[in-house]
Design a protein around this motif. Structure first.
Motif, PDB file in Angstrom:
ATOM      1  N   GLU A  64       0.826  -1.211   0.000  1.00 48.73           N
ATOM      2  CA  GLU A  64       0.000   0.000   0.000  1.00 48.73           C
ATOM      3  C   GLU A  64       0.857   1.258   0.000  1.00 48.73           C
ATOM      4  O   GLU A  64       0.408   2.323  -0.426  1.00 48.73           O
ATOM      5  CB  GLU A  64      -0.933   0.006   1.216  1.00 48.73           C
ATOM      6  CG  GLU A  64      -1.934  -1.143   1.262  1.00 48.73           C
ATOM      7  CD  GLU A  64      -3.104  -0.944   0.302  1.00 48.73           C
ATOM      8  OE1 GLU A  64      -3.097   0.068  -0.429  1.00 48.73           O
ATOM      9  OE2 GLU A  64      -3.993  -1.800   0.276  1.00 48.73           O
ATOM     10  N   ASP A  67       4.040   3.946  -3.989  1.00 44.70           N
ATOM     11  CA  ASP A  67       3.304   4.981  -4.716  1.00 44.70           C
ATOM     12  C   ASP A  67       3.560   4.944  -6.215  1.00 44.70           C
ATOM     13  O   ASP A  67       2.728   5.372  -7.009  1.00 44.70           O
ATOM     14  CB  ASP A  67       3.686   6.371  -4.173  1.00 44.70           C
ATOM     15  CG  ASP A  67       3.272   6.553  -2.717  1.00 44.70           C
ATOM     16  OD1 ASP A  67       2.226   5.998  -2.331  1.00 44.70           O
ATOM     17  OD2 ASP A  67       4.014   7.233  -1.977  1.00 44.70           O
ATOM     18  N   GLU A  69       4.276   3.465 -10.071  1.00 48.77           N
ATOM     19  CA  GLU A  69       3.703   2.410 -10.909  1.00 48.77           C
ATOM     20  C   GLU A  69       4.671   1.233 -10.985  1.00 48.77           C
ATOM     21  O   GLU A  69       5.877   1.416 -11.201  1.00 48.77           O
ATOM     22  CB  GLU A  69       3.436   2.951 -12.308  1.00 48.77           C
ATOM     23  CG  GLU A  69       2.835   1.937 -13.267  1.00 48.77           C
ATOM     24  CD  GLU A  69       2.586   2.512 -14.638  1.00 48.77           C
ATOM     25  OE1 GLU A  69       2.407   1.726 -15.583  1.00 48.77           O
ATOM     26  OE2 GLU A  69       2.584   3.753 -14.768  1.00 48.77           O
ATOM     27  N   ASP A  91      -0.273  -8.057   1.186  1.00 50.04           N
ATOM     28  CA  ASP A  91       0.504  -7.397   0.138  1.00 50.04           C
ATOM     29  C   ASP A  91       0.212  -7.987  -1.234  1.00 50.04           C
ATOM     30  O   ASP A  91       0.097  -7.253  -2.222  1.00 50.04           O
ATOM     31  CB  ASP A  91       1.997  -7.507   0.450  1.00 50.04           C
ATOM     32  CG  ASP A  91       2.405  -6.686   1.660  1.00 50.04           C
ATOM     33  OD1 ASP A  91       2.086  -5.486   1.697  1.00 50.04           O
ATOM     34  OD2 ASP A  91       3.013  -7.255   2.581  1.00 50.04           O
ATOM     35  N   ALA A  94      -3.173  -6.730  -2.266  1.00 47.21           N
ATOM     36  CA  ALA A  94      -3.135  -5.329  -2.673  1.00 47.21           C
ATOM     37  C   ALA A  94      -2.542  -5.170  -4.077  1.00 47.21           C
ATOM     38  O   ALA A  94      -3.009  -4.339  -4.870  1.00 47.21           O
ATOM     39  CB  ALA A  94      -2.330  -4.518  -1.663  1.00 47.21           C
ATOM     40  N   ALA A  95      -1.507  -5.951  -4.377  1.00 41.49           N
ATOM     41  CA  ALA A  95      -0.907  -5.882  -5.712  1.00 41.49           C
ATOM     42  C   ALA A  95      -1.892  -6.336  -6.781  1.00 41.49           C
ATOM     43  O   ALA A  95      -2.065  -5.673  -7.816  1.00 41.49           O
ATOM     44  CB  ALA A  95       0.360  -6.735  -5.754  1.00 41.49           C
ATOM     45  N   GLU A  97      -5.136  -6.426  -6.666  1.00 44.11           N
ATOM     46  CA  GLU A  97      -6.247  -5.485  -6.776  1.00 44.11           C
ATOM     47  C   GLU A  97      -5.874  -4.270  -7.616  1.00 44.11           C
ATOM     48  O   GLU A  97      -6.741  -3.624  -8.204  1.00 44.11           O
ATOM     49  CB  GLU A  97      -6.705  -5.055  -5.384  1.00 44.11           C
ATOM     50  CG  GLU A  97      -7.439  -6.154  -4.620  1.00 44.11           C
ATOM     51  CD  GLU A  97      -7.748  -5.782  -3.188  1.00 44.11           C
ATOM     52  OE1 GLU A  97      -7.149  -4.780  -2.698  1.00 44.11           O
ATOM     53  OE2 GLU A  97      -8.558  -6.486  -2.550  1.00 44.11           O
ATOM     54  N   ARG A  98      -4.559  -3.980  -7.691  1.00 42.25           N
ATOM     55  CA  ARG A  98      -4.080  -2.873  -8.507  1.00 42.25           C
ATOM     56  C   ARG A  98      -3.737  -3.335  -9.921  1.00 42.25           C
ATOM     57  O   ARG A  98      -3.255  -2.555 -10.755  1.00 42.25           O
ATOM     58  CB  ARG A  98      -2.855  -2.243  -7.840  1.00 42.25           C
ATOM     59  CG  ARG A  98      -2.609  -0.797  -8.260  1.00 42.25           C
ATOM     60  CD  ARG A  98      -1.289  -0.253  -7.745  1.00 42.25           C
ATOM     61  NE  ARG A  98      -1.215  -0.134  -6.302  1.00 42.25           N
ATOM     62  CZ  ARG A  98      -0.173   0.408  -5.670  1.00 42.25           C
ATOM     63  NH1 ARG A  98       0.874   0.847  -6.375  1.00 42.25           N
ATOM     64  NH2 ARG A  98      -0.155   0.483  -4.348  1.00 42.25           N
ATOM     65  N   GLY A  99      -3.967  -4.622 -10.209  1.00 38.43           N
ATOM     66  CA  GLY A  99      -3.670  -5.157 -11.531  1.00 38.43           C
ATOM     67  C   GLY A  99      -2.210  -5.457 -11.760  1.00 38.43           C
ATOM     68  O   GLY A  99      -1.746  -5.547 -12.904  1.00 38.43           O
ATOM     69  N   VAL A 100      -1.451  -5.616 -10.672  1.00 44.76           N
ATOM     70  CA  VAL A 100      -0.014  -5.881 -10.742  1.00 44.76           C
ATOM     71  C   VAL A 100       0.234  -7.387 -10.704  1.00 44.76           C
ATOM     72  O   VAL A 100      -0.326  -8.096  -9.870  1.00 44.76           O
ATOM     73  CB  VAL A 100       0.706  -5.176  -9.567  1.00 44.76           C
ATOM     74  CG1 VAL A 100       2.168  -5.593  -9.494  1.00 44.76           C
ATOM     75  CG2 VAL A 100       0.586  -3.664  -9.712  1.00 44.76           C
ATOM     76  N   ASN A 123      -8.760  -8.544 -12.152  1.00 40.15           N
ATOM     77  CA  ASN A 123      -8.008  -7.308 -12.355  1.00 40.15           C
ATOM     78  C   ASN A 123      -6.974  -7.376 -13.475  1.00 40.15           C
ATOM     79  O   ASN A 123      -6.169  -6.461 -13.635  1.00 40.15           O
ATOM     80  CB  ASN A 123      -7.312  -6.925 -11.041  1.00 40.15           C
ATOM     81  CG  ASN A 123      -8.301  -6.595  -9.939  1.00 40.15           C
ATOM     82  OD1 ASN A 123      -8.889  -5.521  -9.927  1.00 40.15           O
ATOM     83  ND2 ASN A 123      -8.491  -7.541  -9.016  1.00 40.15           N
ATOM     84  N   ALA A 125      -4.399  -9.347 -13.882  1.00 42.52           N
ATOM     85  CA  ALA A 125      -3.022  -9.591 -13.443  1.00 42.52           C
ATOM     86  C   ALA A 125      -2.634 -11.043 -13.692  1.00 42.52           C
ATOM     87  O   ALA A 125      -3.494 -11.915 -13.861  1.00 42.52           O
ATOM     88  CB  ALA A 125      -2.871  -9.255 -11.960  1.00 42.52           C
TER      89      ALA A 125
END
Length: 344
Positions: A64, A67, A69, A91, A94-95, A97-100, A123, A125
């Motif tokens: 989280e 910051d 990309e 972790d 969270a990754a 969910e961010r499409g990572v 997402n 990923a």
């Protein structure tokens, strides 16, 4: 897996840097742009506070707090047994969910985790399990010695002594001398760095030698020297099987014996003493001989626990005397002595 344009964060909670060798290996040798390290114990520091001569980035408490990309979150820890710690789940979640993308070299496969699979699909990923072997591996044919290249294998007095590091340092040093050299990765970190390879400690035991042989055959006629990443140690209570499989599958022409200065007991098995260093010469050479004769031509010693360069140089000299071949610490003093011992 290695791509020059990839930006990554590395998870190394409570282990960075000494007990996160996957993280440190990627930071030191990969082409990835490391934008953050996740370690809740060292949050607020930078990589440069713990490692010198490598790319720098902040150490943060959680994903989280990343910051910038990023393209992937890499699990930079490979604990004994290769399990997934539940404290990492937030972790990874969270990754995703961010499409990572999330990359791991564990025996626990991310693609078998229903929550992670669902989040990845939702997402866009990707879950990458580096330690998942190919389905088409088979037994060795005993023909690795037929390639044109010299094959050099790093072997150890124990696990976690720096065999991958030594192999990569030797490859680069050989290239600096104008030698066409290549690295043969056999573990999850090496595979992440090189972008290819077989995860030998996850291969069906009957196919271990064959998986190494396959890589030797793939690269052996295109290069002059292959530096094969060793695993484990022939005396290790848990990992000797993979050590023997690599030794017989690679059919190496030369060996480099790797050791950690001051280590007296087997890692993770502190009741098991490390034998006299000279014993390893006979152990490795006699075990290899029925399949392919080889010898220990040089040694590498990790002196990172020794603060003073003069004391470190003395430790190198003592090690060289104990095993009867040229030796050095390739990180501290360069790899020239080892290359000279190998005849390159």
């Amino acid at each position: 897996m290695s791509e020059s344009s990839r930006r990554i964060a590395i998870l190394a909670h409570e282990k960075f840097p000494e007990r996160a060798k996957t993280a440190t290996g990627i930071i030191r040798y990969s082409d990835d742009d490391v934008v953050a390290v996740l370690d809740r114990d060292s949050a607020g520091d930078h990589i440069s506070d713990h490692l010198s001569g490598v790319q720098d980035a902040p150490i943060v408490d959680s994903f989280e707090d990343v910051d910038e990309e990023v393209d992937a979150l890499v699990i930079g820890i490979a604990p004994i047994g290769g399990g997934f710690e539940d404290s990492w789940r937030a972790d990874v979640r969270a990754a995703l969910e961010r499409g990572v993308d999330v990359v791991a070299g564990l025996h626990y496969f991310l693609n078998d985790d229903e929550e992670f699979v669902e989040l990845a699909n939702e997402n866009g990923a990707e879950l990458v399990d580096v330690r998942k072997p190919s389905d088409d591996l088979t037994v060795s044919q005993g023909i690795a010695d037929e390639v044109d290249a010299d094959v050099v294998l790093t072997v150890g007095t124990d696990c976690s002594v720096g065999k991958m590091t030594v192999s990569l340092e030797l490859m680069q040093a050989a290239r600096d001398r104008g030698i066409d050299a290549e690295f043969i990765p056999t573990g999850q970190t090496g595979i992440m760095i090189a972008g290819w390879g077989n995860p030998i400690d996850r291969v069906i035991s009957d196919f271990t030698a064959g998986a190494v042989e396959e890589m030797i055959l793939e690269k052996g006629d295109d290069h002059d020297v292959l530096f094969v990443e060793g695993q484990g140690s022939i005396v290790h209570p848990a990992y000797s099987a993979v050590t023997c499989g690599i030794l017989h599958g690679a059919m190496p022409d030369k060996l480099v014996l790797c050791h950690v200065a001051g280590r007296e007991a087997i890692h993770g098995y502190e009741d098991t003493a490390i034998p006299p260093l000279s014993d390893y010469i006979d152990l490795y050479e006699r075990l290899a001989a029925p399949v392919h004769e080889t010898g220990i031509f040089a040694g590498a010693i990790n002196t990172s626990s020794v603060d003073d360069d003069v004391e470190a140089a003395a430790a190198v000299d003592d090690y060289s005397d104990a095993i009867g071949v040229p030796a050095t610490d390739p990180i501290r003093f360069g790899a020239e002595e080892i290359l000279d011992g190998l005849g390159y």
